[in-house]
Design a protein around this motif. Structure first.
Motif, short mmCIF file in Angstrom:
data_model
loop_
_atom_site.label_atom_id
_atom_site.label_comp_id
_atom_site.label_asym_id
_atom_site.label_seq_id
_atom_site.Cartn_x
_atom_site.Cartn_y
_atom_site.Cartn_z
N ARG A 1 0.83 -1.21 0.00
CA ARG A 1 0.00 0.00 0.00
C ARG A 1 0.86 1.26 0.00
O ARG A 1 0.63 2.19 -0.78
CB ARG A 1 -0.95 0.01 1.21
CG ARG A 1 -1.70 1.34 1.33
CD ARG A 1 -2.88 1.26 2.28
NE ARG A 1 -2.46 1.08 3.66
CZ ARG A 1 -3.31 0.84 4.67
NH1 ARG A 1 -4.60 0.72 4.45
NH2 ARG A 1 -2.86 0.71 5.89
N ASP A 2 1.89 1.27 0.84
CA ASP A 2 2.78 2.45 0.91
C ASP A 2 3.44 2.72 -0.44
O ASP A 2 3.56 3.86 -0.87
CB ASP A 2 3.89 2.23 1.96
CG ASP A 2 3.31 2.14 3.38
OD1 ASP A 2 2.18 2.61 3.59
OD2 ASP A 2 4.01 1.60 4.26
N LEU A 3 3.87 1.64 -1.10
CA LEU A 3 4.56 1.79 -2.38
C LEU A 3 3.60 2.25 -3.48
O LEU A 3 3.92 3.15 -4.26
CB LEU A 3 5.25 0.47 -2.77
CG LEU A 3 6.05 0.48 -4.07
CD1 LEU A 3 7.10 1.59 -4.08
CD2 LEU A 3 6.72 -0.89 -4.29
N LEU A 4 2.42 1.65 -3.54
CA LEU A 4 1.42 2.06 -4.54
C LEU A 4 1.05 3.53 -4.35
O LEU A 4 0.96 4.29 -5.32
CB LEU A 4 0.17 1.18 -4.44
CG LEU A 4 0.30 -0.25 -4.97
CD1 LEU A 4 -0.90 -1.10 -4.54
CD2 LEU A 4 0.42 -0.28 -6.50
N LEU A 5 0.84 3.93 -3.10
CA LEU A 5 0.49 5.33 -2.83
C LEU A 5 1.62 6.26 -3.26
O LEU A 5 1.37 7.31 -3.84
CB LEU A 5 0.18 5.53 -1.34
CG LEU A 5 -1.17 4.99 -0.86
CD1 LEU A 5 -1.26 5.06 0.66
CD2 LEU A 5 -2.34 5.74 -1.50
N ALA A 6 2.86 5.87 -2.97
CA ALA A 6 4.00 6.70 -3.35
C ALA A 6 4.09 6.84 -4.87
O ALA A 6 4.34 7.93 -5.39
CB ALA A 6 5.30 6.12 -2.78
N VAL A 7 3.86 5.73 -5.58
CA VAL A 7 3.90 5.76 -7.05
C VAL A 7 2.82 6.69 -7.60
O VAL A 7 3.07 7.50 -8.49
CB VAL A 7 3.77 4.32 -7.62
CG1 VAL A 7 3.48 4.34 -9.11
CG2 VAL A 7 5.05 3.53 -7.35
N VAL A 8 1.62 6.58 -7.04
CA VAL A 8 0.51 7.44 -7.49
C VAL A 8 0.81 8.90 -7.19
O VAL A 8 0.65 9.79 -8.03
CB VAL A 8 -0.83 7.00 -6.84
CG1 VAL A 8 -1.92 8.04 -7.08
CG2 VAL A 8 -1.26 5.64 -7.38
N LYS A 9 1.27 9.17 -5.97
CA LYS A 9 1.56 10.57 -5.58
C LYS A 9 2.68 11.17 -6.43
O LYS A 9 2.62 12.34 -6.81
CB LYS A 9 1.90 10.64 -4.10
CG LYS A 9 0.66 10.47 -3.23
CD LYS A 9 0.99 10.26 -1.76
CE LYS A 9 -0.29 10.04 -0.98
NZ LYS A 9 -0.03 9.66 0.41
N CYS A 10 3.71 10.36 -6.71
CA CYS A 10 4.81 10.86 -7.54
C CYS A 10 4.37 11.08 -8.99
O CYS A 10 4.88 11.98 -9.65
CB CYS A 10 6.02 9.92 -7.49
SG CYS A 10 6.90 10.02 -5.91
#
Length: 317
Positions: free
Chosen positions: A230-239
């Motif tokens: 979840r943390d990684l998916l959110l970071a990818v989306v935010k970036c």
């Protein structure tokens, strides 16, 4: 993106003079921390490397070793980070994140989600050169499941270029079907689409997704996934939406609440100081009820605080 950093190369630069200033600041009894931090925060990383070389030539000593001998704690970590070339800094951060006891997922997420494709390729090559190891194998050996798979995809650094008009709606639909529209979650769809499409394409997909699902992509990820994935998916989306906004949020949560995540604070302030700190400050002011400057001011102290504020470069009160 040129020139969005707060730290710039000094116009009237003389490596030998700076090396002497640092030598004098550490010589004899006591250390002039102020002289050290004022000087190093007003030189580019490239200039700091030239100062390091001049210091060795003039004094036959390693500048970083001397700094470590004179300084301590968080301030020392910050100064050593400033003295490290950006590529080496990313490589060392990743190595430490996987080689210690346990894995520091936060570092893997932050670096691999936010760096450009070329930076990731350079990191992989530099890692091999520095440690004679394969970064992908090391990360894969230290992580598991869909989290591991998405990290491996990001390490390939081969996102599609530009916007694929024809697949915007079908990507949005595939994400909807993989999550909100079914019982359980098809994580593989999430990592394939979010890991392989360009940022501009994904921004269009997120708009289409919002129309289709009635939720922002981030909300669905929060609901449909958990843990490191979840943390990684959110970071990818935010970036994909905005790298400076992602870092503004990262800084905010590093300081919010009791205690400070100094490692993250140092890593972001140093690694973005010559890249996009001005944009991070603008986003920070827009997203939170105060400036980055005021939050650093309230959350840190001493020489450590002084140096961080110089990297921040101004207040957006």
């Amino acid at each position: 993106m040129a020139g969005r950093g707060t730290v710039k190369a000094s116009g009237n630069f003389k490596a030998n003079e700076d090396a002497e200033t640092l030598y004098k600041a550490m010589k004899g009894l006591g250390t002039d921390e102020d002289a050290i931090l004022q000087l190093l925060t007003s030189r580019s990383n490239d200039q700091r490397q030239q100062i390091k070389a001049a210091y060795k030539t003039l004094h036959g000593k390693d500048l970083i070793s001397d700094l470590k001998g004179e300084l301590g704690g968080k301030f020392e970590s910050l100064i050593v980070a400033l003295m490290t070339p950006p590529l080496n800094y990313d490589v060392t951060s990743l190595r430490n994140a996987i080689k210690g006891a346990g894995t520091d997922e936060k570092v893997l997420v932050e670096i691999l989600a936010s760096r450009t494709a070329q930076q990731v390729k350079d990191i992989v090559a530099a890692y091999r050169q520095e440690y004679d190891d394969n970064l992908e194998e090391d990360i894969a050996g230290d992580t598991s499941g869909h989290f591991k798979r998405l990290l491996v995809i990001l390490l390939q650094a081969s996102r599609q270029q530009g916007i694929q008009q024809g697949t915007i709606d079908s990507d949005a639909e595939a994400l909807f079907k993989a999550g909100e529209d079914k019982f359980g979650t098809d994580e593989q769809q999430f990592i394939t689409i979010l890991g392989n499409r360009s940022a501009e394409h994904l921004r269009k997909v997120f708009d289409a997704y919002m129309k289709l699902a009635g939720f922002e992509m981030e909300e669905s990820i929060q609901r449909e996934t958990s843990g490191a994935l979840r943390d990684l998916l959110l970071a990818v989306v935010k970036c994909a939406r905005s790298v400076p906004a992602y870092f503004a949020e990262t800084l905010y949560y590093a300081m919010k609440g009791g205690g400070t995540d100094d490692q993250t604070l140092i890593r972001v302030m140093v690694s973005r100081s010559e890249v996009d700190m001005l944009d991070i400050r603008t986003q920070f002011r827009r997203m939170f009820a105060g400036s980055l400057h005021s939050m650093v001011m309230g959350d840190t102290s001493g020489d450590y605080r002084k140096a961080l504020l110089l990297l921040c470069g101004g207040d957006d009160a």
